[in-house]
Design a protein around this motif. Structure first.
Motif, PDB file in Angstrom:
ATOM      1  N   LYS A   1       0.099   6.797  -6.217  1.00 20.73           N
ATOM      2  CA  LYS A   1      -1.195   6.855  -5.539  1.00 20.73           C
ATOM      3  C   LYS A   1      -1.912   5.558  -5.884  1.00 20.73           C
TER       4      LYS A   1
ATOM      5  N   THR B   1      -2.288   8.897   3.761  1.00 20.08           N
ATOM      6  CA  THR B   1      -0.934   8.879   3.212  1.00 20.08           C
ATOM      7  C   THR B   1      -0.135   7.797   3.932  1.00 20.08           C
TER       8      THR B   1
ATOM      9  N   GLU C   1       9.650  11.932  -1.413  1.00 24.44           N
ATOM     10  CA  GLU C   1       9.470  11.614  -2.828  1.00 24.44           C
ATOM     11  C   GLU C   1       8.129  10.885  -3.012  1.00 24.44           C
ATOM     12  N   LYS C   2       7.244  11.487  -3.799  1.00 25.26           N
ATOM     13  CA  LYS C   2       5.947  10.850  -4.041  1.00 25.26           C
ATOM     14  C   LYS C   2       6.149   9.650  -4.955  1.00 25.26           C
TER      15      LYS C   2
ATOM     16  N   LYS D   1      10.004   1.620  -2.688  1.00 20.65           N
ATOM     17  CA  LYS D   1       9.368   1.938  -3.968  1.00 20.65           C
ATOM     18  C   LYS D   1       9.002   0.656  -4.729  1.00 20.65           C
TER      19      LYS D   1
ATOM     20  N   THR E   1      -2.039   9.784   8.447  1.00 23.86           N
ATOM     21  CA  THR E   1      -0.805   9.156   7.967  1.00 23.86           C
ATOM     22  C   THR E   1      -0.541   7.816   8.635  1.00 23.86           C
TER      23      THR E   1
ATOM     24  N   GLN F   1      -1.772   8.002  -1.001  1.00 25.40           N
ATOM     25  CA  GLN F   1      -0.480   8.470  -1.516  1.00 25.40           C
ATOM     26  C   GLN F   1       0.654   7.806  -0.734  1.00 25.40           C
ATOM     27  N   TYR F   2       1.595   7.193  -1.447  1.00 23.77           N
ATOM     28  CA  TYR F   2       2.768   6.577  -0.821  1.00 23.77           C
ATOM     29  C   TYR F   2       3.968   7.512  -1.001  1.00 23.77           C
ATOM     30  N   ILE F   3       4.646   7.847   0.103  1.00 28.11           N
ATOM     31  CA  ILE F   3       5.752   8.810   0.072  1.00 28.11           C
ATOM     32  C   ILE F   3       7.017   8.187   0.654  1.00 28.11           C
TER      33      ILE F   3
END
Length: 446
Positions: free
Chosen positions: A317, A416, A313-314, A440, A346, A322-324
């Motif tokens: 940014k 990432t 799940e993105k 998150k 990564t 990009q944090y996933i």
């Protein structure tokens, strides 16, 4: 149906659903939880005037039951389960119990990885195609509760091996096994064949008019499945082999052949990224095609699908990083798929309760894609030993906020940051959702 006393072990989502259904169908229901029952579930029990206990089992009372529904989280080796079986009380799972009371057609999906995404996508395709369909099992409301409260003509069920351990007559019209890789072996005496046998029970009650969809590229399934000796019609899926029927990949075209129908879709049009999701999409689209959903609807629906939360799940940014959130990756195989789909250098956050993981399969991907590893667990030794010589930078952390702050310092423009733990979450978090939510929240407060 044999009415009478219904004992329910475990006061979680599945137990409460089974209790409400049992009460509705005239059973005398008693719920017993060895641990603590959450407030929201207590309220449901009180509203429905169902008797319950927590903090231990009243064995004498439970042994008077005519039937027992057991939570998938309770192992068969638990003393109370052993005693009930010795007393010849049938011990079944909630999906078995729920299936007794609905005439709906069931689509049951299992597998070590990909089952949630495949179940969600299948539900999306059938709903967009105009069917009256519910989604249950390991996702959302329990199946039994939906049978009482939201009767449907179809249910898509995500089922685990633990739920399949407790079936008798459970009979899906369409069953799917996405793959079988080592997971939860601690519950199967560390024997892969026991775990495999559980998964294969998904089609044991199917007949000639039913369907079974499976991944032919999976070595365990390729070895175990003999289509010619099966009762249901078998539909294989492959990214590697040309097939006369089932789903296959032809360059960048997915082709699905069922009887007289051929569906073609371009992989560029899929909402989900990664090769493993091509397979998940094939499985869902094959179900939809077998149930007569129009080709154009299937194509549109796979293009506009929103993926599962906590699965690649993105999140955000921040400064071109990009944090996933892939907190749902609770085993090595799931993390393999996550790392495989990374296109940029990564920073990998990994760790938790290690279920006897073998990290060797990840080494080539880690060498190729991972610039730094942040360990997040109470005991990080297995990860340090597995990858200590492979990456230049390795940091130990014991909390999510700290892990994310360190990732923020390490990551450069274009990188990432991937949370893909490859482990269960119970050392530092309530569950994988809690772990993903904390990730998150930590990213959003950077």
């Amino acid at each position: 149906m044999h009415k009478g006393r219904l004992a329910i072990l475990g006061g979680g989502e599945s137990g409460i659903g089974a209790a409400v259904l049992g009460k509705n169908k005239g059973y005398e229901v008693f719920v017993s939880d060895f641990g603590h029952v959450q407030e929201k579930y207590k309220n449901v029990l009180i509203q429905n005037e169902i008797e319950w206990e927590e903090g231990g089992h009243s064995e004498a009372r439970l042994l008077t039951a005519a039937l027992c529904v057991k939570s998938p989280g309770i192992p068969d080796s638990a003393p109370i389960v052993v005693r009930m079986r010795e007393s010849e009380i049938p011990v079944i799972s909630e999906i078995e119990f729920g299936s007794w009371f609905t005439p709906a057609k069931l689509i049951a999906i299992t597998g070590s990885n990909g089952k949630t995404t495949t179940a969600m996508l299948t539900h999306h395709l059938l709903k967009e195609g105009g069917l009256d369909v519910g989604l249950a099992g390991n996702i959302g409301d329990s199946f039994a509760l939906q049978v009482v409260r939201e009767p449907r003509e179809y249910y898509v069920l995500e089922v685990s091996s633990f739920q399949l351990d407790g079936i008798q007559d459970f009979h899906p019209h369409i069953s799917v096994i996405t793959n079988i890789t080592p997971d939860h072996l601690d519950r199967y005496e560390n024997r892969m064949e026991y775990y495999t046998r559980s998964k294969l029970r998904i089609f044991e009650n199917q007949t000639e008019t039913d369907h079974f969809i499976y991944d032919l590229d999976d070595p365990v399934l390729a070895r175990e499945i003999r289509p010619e000796s099966m009762r249901p019609q078998a539909w294989p899926l492959s990214l590697e082999k040309p097939l006369e029927k089932g789903g296959m990949l032809n360059k960048n075209q997915i082709e699905i052949r069922t009887d007289t129908k051929l569906l073609k879709m371009n992989t560029d049009s899929l909402a989900l990224e990664g090769l493993h999701n091509v397979k998940n999409t094939m499985a869902a689209a094959t179900v939809a095609q077998l149930l007569g959903i129009r080709k154009e609807t299937i194509r549109q629906s796979v293009a506009n699908f929103q993926g599962a939360p906590h699965r690649l799940e993105k999140v955000l940014k921040i400064q071109h990083v990009q944090y996933i959130n892939d907190s749902k990756a609770t085993n090595v195989n799931a993390t393999y798929y996550a790392l495989e789909s990374m296109k940029n250098p990564t920073v990998w956050i990994v760790g938790g309760v290690d279920k006897g993981n073998d990290y060797r399969s990840l080494l080539p991907l880690v060498r190729e894609k991972v610039k730094a590893i942040i360990c997040l667990g109470v005991d990080n030794t297995p990860i340090m030993e597995a990858f200590g010589n492979v990456v230049d930078l390795m940091v130990e952390t014991y909390g999510m906020t700290e892990a994310v702050k360190i990732a923020y310092k390490i990551a450069k423009r274009g990188d990432t940051v991937l949370l893909s733990p490859a482990c269960a979450s119970f050392d530092l978090f309530e569950n994988y959702e809690d772990r993903g939510d904390q990730f998150k929240a930590a990213v959003k407060s950077l």
